[in-house]
Design an enzyme around this catalytic site. Structure first.
Site, mmCIF file in Angstrom:
data_model
loop_
_atom_site.group_PDB
_atom_site.id
_atom_site.type_symbol
_atom_site.label_atom_id
_atom_site.label_comp_id
_atom_site.label_asym_id
_atom_site.label_seq_id
_atom_site.Cartn_x
_atom_site.Cartn_y
_atom_site.Cartn_z
ATOM 1 N N HIS A 100 -36.890 3.553 -34.472
ATOM 2 C CA HIS A 100 -36.298 4.784 -34.999
ATOM 3 C C HIS A 100 -34.829 4.787 -34.590
ATOM 4 C CE1 HIS A 100 -40.201 6.383 -36.133
ATOM 5 N NE2 HIS A 100 -40.657 6.076 -34.926
ATOM 6 N N HIS A 116 -41.081 -0.883 -39.345
ATOM 7 C CA HIS A 116 -42.337 -1.177 -38.652
ATOM 8 C C HIS A 116 -42.698 -2.630 -38.911
ATOM 9 C CE1 HIS A 116 -46.754 -1.788 -39.416
ATOM 10 N NE2 HIS A 116 -46.797 -1.425 -38.151
ATOM 11 N N ARG A 176 -51.147 -9.858 -36.006
ATOM 12 C CA ARG A 176 -52.252 -9.875 -35.053
ATOM 13 C C ARG A 176 -53.303 -10.901 -35.465
ATOM 14 N NH1 ARG A 176 -52.183 -5.714 -38.369
ATOM 15 N NH2 ARG A 176 -53.950 -5.366 -39.759
ATOM 16 N N HIS A 185 -36.920 -7.077 -49.185
ATOM 17 C CA HIS A 185 -38.016 -7.702 -49.939
ATOM 18 C C HIS A 185 -37.715 -9.166 -50.261
ATOM 19 C CE1 HIS A 185 -40.908 -4.463 -50.796
ATOM 20 N NE2 HIS A 185 -39.867 -3.658 -50.623
ATOM 21 N N GLY A 202 -60.080 2.313 -26.207
ATOM 22 C CA GLY A 202 -59.674 2.528 -24.830
ATOM 23 C C GLY A 202 -58.382 1.882 -24.404
#
Length: 298
Positions: free
Chosen positions: A124, A134, A138, A168, A281
């Site tokens: 930000h 963003h 993963r 892009h 968690g």
């Protein structure tokens, strides 16, 4: 694929996410140092504060963790987080049910083990003319399947067509060597995923996104995931360098705060990564790092 192969591949993926994190942190701190004129150039250059994170232990056993790196109140970045984590253990009943419903992995009820590693970044900006962004990539493993996911998307509050085109085009340039079908598919996926149904609008100007990516060729899928990460800095840094010195008005700042409200709504209501992190968690501060430091609603 043998168990030894998978152990080696997990380690290779986790090491790559750490390498990418280090490169981005270094580049962002260098950007802070180079902001020597224009808005906020008279204040100290921002630096990342690094904190170890831990996933809540399961049955008294280690469940993994990571590093949360956050810069606040810099010359260029108002708040930026670059997190990495490697977590493992067994999925709870809600997460098992979600996994079975979304991916058809019905064996999760009998063997709910998982392992996940990745990098997550949200920036930000101080200047409303410099776009928020963003990025995450993963790898996820269960005894029943493995896959890769992630991508990047641009979230300007003041849109510039040439910035969107550069972002892009750079993503496409890194994806095309893996097959020219990837960019249009992942662009369309991002347009669908980063959409806010209750606002009937996208949260930004899009990017690329994939999930559940598994062709069966781990090396090829990992190479694609790495290039999703490598595309980030060249697609984003030139935009910040171009816009960070632009003068802004109170109206510009107001537009930025309202747009951040959209970002917060999406991440708290729809984002699967936020839901997964909280339900399994992981450190709540690390999971919610993506939220802006200030926002408003009209």
């Amino acid at each position: 694929m043998t168990m030894d192969d998978m152990i080696s591949q997990k380690a290779e993926a986790a090491a790559w996410f750490k390498t990418l994190r280090d490169e981005i942190v270094q580049a962002f701190e260098a950007l802070e140092d180079s902001q020597t004129d224009g808005p906020l150039s008279d204040q100290p250059a921002g630096r990342f504060e690094v904190t170890e994170t831990k996933r809540a232990a399961q049955n008294g056993e280690d469940a993994g963790g990571g590093l949360m790196s956050v810069m606040r109140g810099g010359r260029v970045f108002e708040k930026v987080g670059v997190n990495i984590s490697t977590v493992y253990g067994t999925l709870g009943e809600r997460a098992q049910a979600a996994m079975m419903a979304r991916k058809g992995l019905h064996g999760m009820a009998d063997d709910p083990r998982f392992w996940a590693s990745g990098i997550s970044l949200v920036a930000h900006m101080q200047n409303p003319h410099a776009p928020a962004v963003h990025m995450n990539t993963r790898m996820f493993w269960t005894p029943h399947a493995w896959w890769f996911g992630g991508g990047s998307d641009l979230n300007p509050c003041i849109e510039y067509d040439e910035d969107t085109a550069h972002f892009h085009a750079t993503q496409q340039a890194w994806l095309d060597p893996h097959g020219e079908a990837h960019y249009p598919k992942l662009k369309a996926w991002a347009d669908e995923y980063f959409y806010i149904p209750h606002r009937h609008r996208a949260r930004g100007v899009g990017g690329v996104f994939m999930d559940d990516h598994c062709t069966g060729d781990w090396a090829a899928d990992f190479a694609l995931t790495q290039d999703l990460g490598r595309a980030f800095l060249p697609s984003y840094l030139p935009l910040v360098e171009k816009r960070r010195g632009t003068d802004w008005t109170e109206a510009d700042k107001d537009a930025q705060l309202v747009h951040r409200g959209l970002y917060a709504e999406y991440n708290l209501v729809y984002d699967r990564g936020t839901k997964f992190g909280l339900e399994t968690g992981h450190d709540a501060n690390a999971v919610l790092m993506s939220l802006p430091p200030m926002a408003k609603w009209v």
